[in-house]
Motif scaffolding. Structure first.
Motif, short mmCIF file in Angstrom:
data_model
loop_
_atom_site.label_atom_id
_atom_site.label_comp_id
_atom_site.label_asym_id
_atom_site.label_seq_id
_atom_site.Cartn_x
_atom_site.Cartn_y
_atom_site.Cartn_z
N CYS A 152 0.96 -1.08 0.08
CA CYS A 152 -0.19 0.09 -0.04
C CYS A 152 0.81 1.08 -0.01
O CYS A 152 1.86 1.31 0.58
N THR A 153 0.57 2.27 -0.99
CA THR A 153 1.23 3.36 -0.92
C THR A 153 0.54 4.98 -0.90
O THR A 153 -0.92 4.58 -1.02
N GLN A 157 -2.01 7.69 -0.38
CA GLN A 157 -3.21 7.91 0.54
C GLN A 157 -3.45 6.78 0.95
O GLN A 157 -4.22 6.28 2.18
N THR A 158 -3.49 5.43 0.18
CA THR A 158 -3.94 4.12 0.55
C THR A 158 -3.15 3.76 2.04
O THR A 158 -3.61 3.37 2.87
N VAL A 169 -4.60 5.62 4.81
CA VAL A 169 -6.07 5.13 5.19
C VAL A 169 -5.61 4.02 6.17
O VAL A 169 -6.29 3.49 7.10
N PHE A 170 -4.66 2.87 5.66
CA PHE A 170 -4.56 1.77 6.26
C PHE A 170 -3.83 2.07 7.93
O PHE A 170 -4.09 1.27 8.84
N THR A 221 1.20 -2.87 6.78
CA THR A 221 1.69 -1.50 6.59
C THR A 221 3.08 -1.25 6.70
O THR A 221 3.72 -0.47 5.97
N SER A 281 4.93 -2.99 3.70
CA SER A 281 4.71 -2.34 2.72
C SER A 281 5.86 -1.07 2.27
O SER A 281 6.30 -0.78 1.52
#
Length: 337
Positions: free
Chosen positions: A34-35, A37-38, A41-42, A219, A222
């Motif tokens: 995940c990068t 804005q995602t 959110v995470f 997260t 990632s």
């Protein structure tokens, strides 16, 4: 060893479903990180999940269970000394060896691991399997987790190099209090009203525990993958990390066993000391790492803990089986007579 006993032992040491889920999560973060804005959110979802995790820990912790073994102070002091004194000393002593084979970031993860509290569920389960003092195990493991909320960030501040990307001890303690301790105390306060519901739904609520850990792992890895984690971490380094973890655990097991016998504890108390004093909590450690360390260093920091978690379960399962067989052998003459 009979085929039945071999199958039973294999079932104890093979990776459990949660360990497999961790591996899948790491793989997912490696290929689909995940990068942007995602990731934000995470991160927010993870913060909420961690608060829920410690709230439920507070709601699940029975005061009666804690009081059942609280008077056995010599045992509890030895367990706490093993968890918060012996582990860090061995971690520091292993520095020359560890830095020969590991990166400074992975060694920082080893030191972080050494500062963490003991597990609760697996410590109690192993103690019960080995026929140890279960009430004392409940008390020691619970006390270790509660005290660890305060001690762990201080130890991290003392153990981790000043150049590492971690918060100061005061900031770390305040962060832990706000994000972990307050939800825990709220759960304890509300236990009188929600305790029965929590106890009835333990099987379902464990997914909150595991889900929050998986979110942090996803997260963290990632971000680490984006920083080039797998380009800097070789198979040889992973093997070296596993060997360092095994050596760390072996030294703690040998020293805690020797100390419990030297101080005249019963066999049941020895079992409790060995299992409660040799464990490190993944459930507490991963959320703490998220609070204490920057996102960039988080993947490397929690990797040693994730590996140590599975190693401790496998080795301690074998030891628990040996303790149980010795207990059965000792009880056999009494049953015959």
């Amino acid at each position: 060893m009979s085929s039945t006993a071999s199958a039973s032992l294999l079932s104890k040491i093979k990776p459990d479903n949660f360990t497999l889920a961790l591996l899948v999560t790491v793989a997912l973060a490696s290929f689909l990180p995940c990068t942007g804005q995602t990731a934000v959110v995470f991160g927010n979802i993870t913060t909420v999940a961690i608060g829920a995790l410690f709230f439920l820990h507070g709601a699940k912790l029975s005061k009666e269970a804690v009081m059942a073994g609280v008077l056995h102070w010599r045992l509890h002091l030895l367990v706490l000394a093993s968890t918060f004194v012996l582990f860090p000393l061995i971690g520091l002593a292993m520095r020359p060896l560890a830095l020969t084979f590991l990166t400074p970031e992975l060694y920082m993860g080893i030191l972080f691991l050494c500062a963490l509290p003991s597990t609760v569920q697996s410590s109690i389960a192993m103690t019960a399997m080995a026929r140890g003092n279960v009430p004392a195990a409940i008390c020691s493991a619970s006390a270790s987790n509660f005290i660890g909320i305060f001690i762990a960030p201080i130890l991290v501040g003392l153990l981790v190099a000043k150049g590492a990307e971690s918060k100061s001890s005061l900031d770390a303690v305040l962060s832990i209090v706000m994000q972990l301790l307050l939800p825990f105390l709220a759960g304890q306060f509300l236990r009188r009203w929600i305790g029965r519901w929590v106890d009835r739904h333990k099987a379902v609520l464990k997914y909150v525990d595991q889900g929050s850990i998986l979110l942090v792992v996803y997260t963290a890895f990632s971000e680490a993958v984006g920083e080039g984690l797998w380009h800097t971490l070789s198979v040889e380094t992973l093997i070296a990390l596993a060997l360092v973890n095994i050596l760390l655990l072996a030294l703690v097991l040998v020293i805690s066993t020797w100390a419990s016998r030297r101080l005249g504890f019963s066999k049941e108390d020895e079992i409790t000391i060995v299992f409660c004093g040799s464990k490190k909590s993944l459930a507490s450690g991963v959320p703490m790492a998220k609070v204490l360390f920057s996102t960039r260093s988080l993947g490397m920091v929690i990797l040693p803990l994730m590996l140590f978690h599975q190693i401790q379960l496998m080795i301690c399962a074998v030891i628990a089986q040996r303790y149980a067989r010795r207990t059965d052998a000792a009880e056999a003459p009494a049953r015959i007579s």
